[in-house]
Design a protein around this motif. Structure first.
Motif, PDB file in Angstrom:
ATOM      1  N   HIS A   1      39.246  18.916  33.671  1.00  0.00           N
ATOM      2  CA  HIS A   1      38.056  19.231  32.872  1.00  0.00           C
ATOM      3  C   HIS A   1      38.224  20.562  32.146  1.00  0.00           C
TER       4      HIS A   1
ATOM      5  N   GLN B   1      29.487  19.551  34.003  1.00  0.00           N
ATOM      6  CA  GLN B   1      29.909  18.440  34.863  1.00  0.00           C
ATOM      7  C   GLN B   1      29.598  18.723  36.329  1.00  0.00           C
TER       8      GLN B   1
ATOM      9  N   ASP C   1      34.191   8.125  31.385  1.00  0.00           N
ATOM     10  CA  ASP C   1      32.942   8.438  32.125  1.00  0.00           C
ATOM     11  C   ASP C   1      32.531   9.904  32.001  1.00  0.00           C
ATOM     12  N   ASP C   2      33.447  10.812  31.621  1.00  0.00           N
ATOM     13  CA  ASP C   2      33.066  12.226  31.467  1.00  0.00           C
ATOM     14  C   ASP C   2      31.997  12.383  30.387  1.00  0.00           C
TER      15      ASP C   2
HETATM   16 ZN   LIG Z   1      36.493  13.637  34.638  1.00  0.00          ZN
END
Ligand SMILES: [Zn+2]
Length: 240
Positions: free
Chosen positions: A112, A155, A13-14
């Protein structure tokens, strides 16, 4: 198979959240794009690794990527060491991407920033001819390969982008790929615990951030990226 773009994400999903619109746009331009997930997201509060495997396959189909693989590193605990770098170098040399997209340089989730450094370091090491690698089950030594560019998507934190991509025609496809991760995001009927990314606010923030970045450059929607070296243009007219 040679790919034009390889997108790495610490968790399934990143890639969709950070670069889903850009991925869909590259594919519409005839480019071959692949996604490599570093972990199965097994420490995620909601869902299970198995559910996320299925969701990742569905999201990949929606975007139309050529390949999606999972390196099965340990969610939360993988580190930037030789063993992990070699696993990524094997993948980079296998797919020989011109451009690599990877995690945000700094973020709320510790994976991340870690994933960002790990992939970036591996892209450099992959270009060194004396780093010897073979694929499992293949006796051939791989050729060195260094991607021309490494870009980091954005993000959770609002990092200032170095450039943005106009994804106006691909925002709906991006959102469709994101909601394929039904276990992770806003679902009023879910009995699972709330998390920072399961709120309605978070899902809406993906679209309004893209809208805001678009507003700043005169298009409807945009995705932002940071670079590792100066952006060079052949002509002043290359920038739209
Ligand atoms: Zn992530």
């Amino acid at each position: 198979m040679k790919l034009d773009v390889l997108v790495f994400g610490a968790h399934p999903d990143d890639a969709e959240l950070g670069a889903g619109g850009t991925i869909a746009k590259c594919i519409s331009e005839g480019k071959k794009v692949g996604i490599i997930d570093l972990t199965r997201g097994e420490l995620g509060t909601r869902g299970t690794a198995e559910i996320r495997d299925t969701e990742a396959v569905n999201a990949a189909k929606i975007l139309g990527v050529s390949i999606r693989e999972n390196l099965e590193f340990a969610d939360g605990f993988f580190i930037n060491d030789k063993a992990h770098q070699i696993a990524i170098i094997q993948i980079i040399r296998k797919y020989q991407p011109d451009i690599v997209l990877c995690n945000a340089i700094d973020d709320r989730h510790i994976d991340h920033g870690k994933g960002s450094n790990l992939v970036s370091d591996s892209c450099f090491l992959s270009g060194l001819v004396k780093v010897d690698t073979k694929l499992i089950g293949d006796e051939t030594w791989q050729n060195a390969w260094r991607p021309k560019q490494v870009y980091h998507y954005i993000q959770w934190k609002n990092i200032n982008p170095d450039f943005v991509v106009d994804v106006s025609d691909y925002i709906d496809k991006k959102m469709e790929a994101i909601v394929a991760y039904k276990s992770q995001f806003y679902d009023p009927n879910s009995a699972e615990p709330e998390t920072p990314i399961s709120s309605q606010n978070f899902t809406e923030s993906i679209r309004y951030r893209a809208k805001d970045l678009g507003r700043l450059v005169g298009v409807e929607y945009a995705e932002g990226f940071t670079v590792e070296r100066h952006i060079a243009v052949k002509s002043l007219w290359d920038i739209c």
